[in-house]
Write an enzyme that holds these catalytic residues in place. Structure first.
Site, mmCIF file in Angstrom:
data_model
loop_
_atom_site.group_PDB
_atom_site.id
_atom_site.type_symbol
_atom_site.label_atom_id
_atom_site.label_comp_id
_atom_site.label_asym_id
_atom_site.label_seq_id
_atom_site.Cartn_x
_atom_site.Cartn_y
_atom_site.Cartn_z
ATOM 1 N N ASP A 28 -1.728 6.587 -6.386
ATOM 2 C CA ASP A 28 -1.023 5.957 -5.263
ATOM 3 C C ASP A 28 -0.077 6.942 -4.584
ATOM 4 O O ASP A 28 0.429 7.865 -5.227
ATOM 5 C CB ASP A 28 -0.256 4.731 -5.787
ATOM 6 C CG ASP A 28 0.140 3.791 -4.665
ATOM 7 O OD1 ASP A 28 -0.434 3.894 -3.560
ATOM 8 O OD2 ASP A 28 1.038 2.959 -4.896
ATOM 9 N N ASN A 76 -8.092 -3.221 -0.636
ATOM 10 C CA ASN A 76 -7.914 -2.143 0.343
ATOM 11 C C ASN A 76 -8.756 -2.333 1.615
ATOM 12 O O ASN A 76 -8.523 -1.664 2.624
ATOM 13 C CB ASN A 76 -8.214 -0.764 -0.281
ATOM 14 C CG ASN A 76 -7.154 -0.280 -1.255
ATOM 15 O OD1 ASN A 76 -7.447 0.427 -2.212
ATOM 16 N ND2 ASN A 76 -5.890 -0.632 -1.019
#
Ligand code: IPE
Ligand code: IPE
Ligand code: MG
Length: 248
Positions: A28, A76
């Site tokens: 991330d 996502n």
């Protein structure tokens, strides 16, 4: 890379017998890495690929058996179409470019997730890479793409329900071992160490079943800056932990 130099490269303070067999990473912070530099988010994703390639080599050098990386979550898809399309094209290109190298380095690559909703050209690249590297005996590298832990559990339930409906399985026969056979990750050991970069203290729908007893390590570093010294710190922290698995 030099086969055989492996463990010589392992930092001296790390005990080879206490290394995790399987490391999982939530990669991330690509977007924030780019933003900090006044660059478009996609540049962070590009650099993120380099960080992953380095980590894969490092795992192999240091004798870690399996690496799983979270590349794209089921959630996502909610990002701007431009970013989603960039990522899909990036995955496809990297896979094509790296296949030869993975063969040379004896990497066995596998993808987990709902792969059938990915672009067909990416699916073809995925299939080719998995088939080509299937016999490789080196590090087991798993990439979670269009992956969601909840979705994985639901599809396992559906598949098991079908077996029950057909009379091939009795409800009382369902146990952890059987359940695992229906997960995307069947045959892959559970992660011993789960690393998340960029400081977020959450799981974001990653490997919900499999991380029941994983040790969790969070670093503030953004994924594109995650390097060997960072990984060394994560492994040192892991080696300090006492894994009790509910016992005393
Ligand atoms: C992780 O970085 C990569 C993917 C989720 C594909 P992000 O893109 O989430 O970066 P941040 O969290 O916005 O900084
Ligand atoms: C998790 O990161 C997914 C990947 C690293 C592929 P996200 O950036 O999507 O997670 P949230 O939205 O911060 O929970
Ligand atoms: Mg993020």
């Amino acid at each position: 890379m030099n086969q055989g130099t492996c463990l010589q490269d392992l930092p001296v303070d790390l005990k080879p017998e206490r290394l995790p067999n399987h490391v999982a990473v939530i990669m991330d912070g690509n977007g924030r890495w780019a933003k900090d530099r006044g660059l478009p988010r996609i540049m962070g994703h590009r650099r993120g690929v380099e960080a992953l390639k380095d980590l894969l080599r490092c795992c192999r050098d240091w004798g870690i058996e399996a690496l799983t990386a979270y590349a794209f979550s089921s959630e996502n898809w909610g990002r701007p179409l431009e970013e989603v399309n960039f990522l899909m094209t990036l995955f496809e290109r990297v896979l094509r470019q790296e296949l030869q190298e993975m063969m040379a380095e004896d990497v066995q690559i596998r993808f987990v997730g709902n792969l059938s909703s990915l672009p067909l050209s990416l699916q073809a690249e995925i299939k080719n890479s998995m088939e080509t590297t299937r016999q490789n005996q080196g590090i087991k590298f798993t990439v979670a793409t269009n992956y969601g832990g909840r979705q994985e559990i639901i599809q396992a339930c559906q598949a098991i329900a079908i077996q029950v409906e057909k009379g091939l399985l009795k409800p009382e026969e369902i146990n952890e071992e059987i359940f695992e056979q229906y997960l995307y990750t069947t045959g892959i050991s559970h992660p011993d160490l789960l690393i998340r970069t960029s400081g977020e203290m959450r799981i974001s729908n990653f490997l919900l079943w499999q991380i029941a007893y994983s040790e969790i390590y969070v670093t503030e570093t953004f994924w594109p800056d995650f390097n060997r010294p960072e990984f060394h710190r994560a492994l040192s922290a892991y080696q300090q932990r006492e894994r009790r698995f509910g016992k005393i």
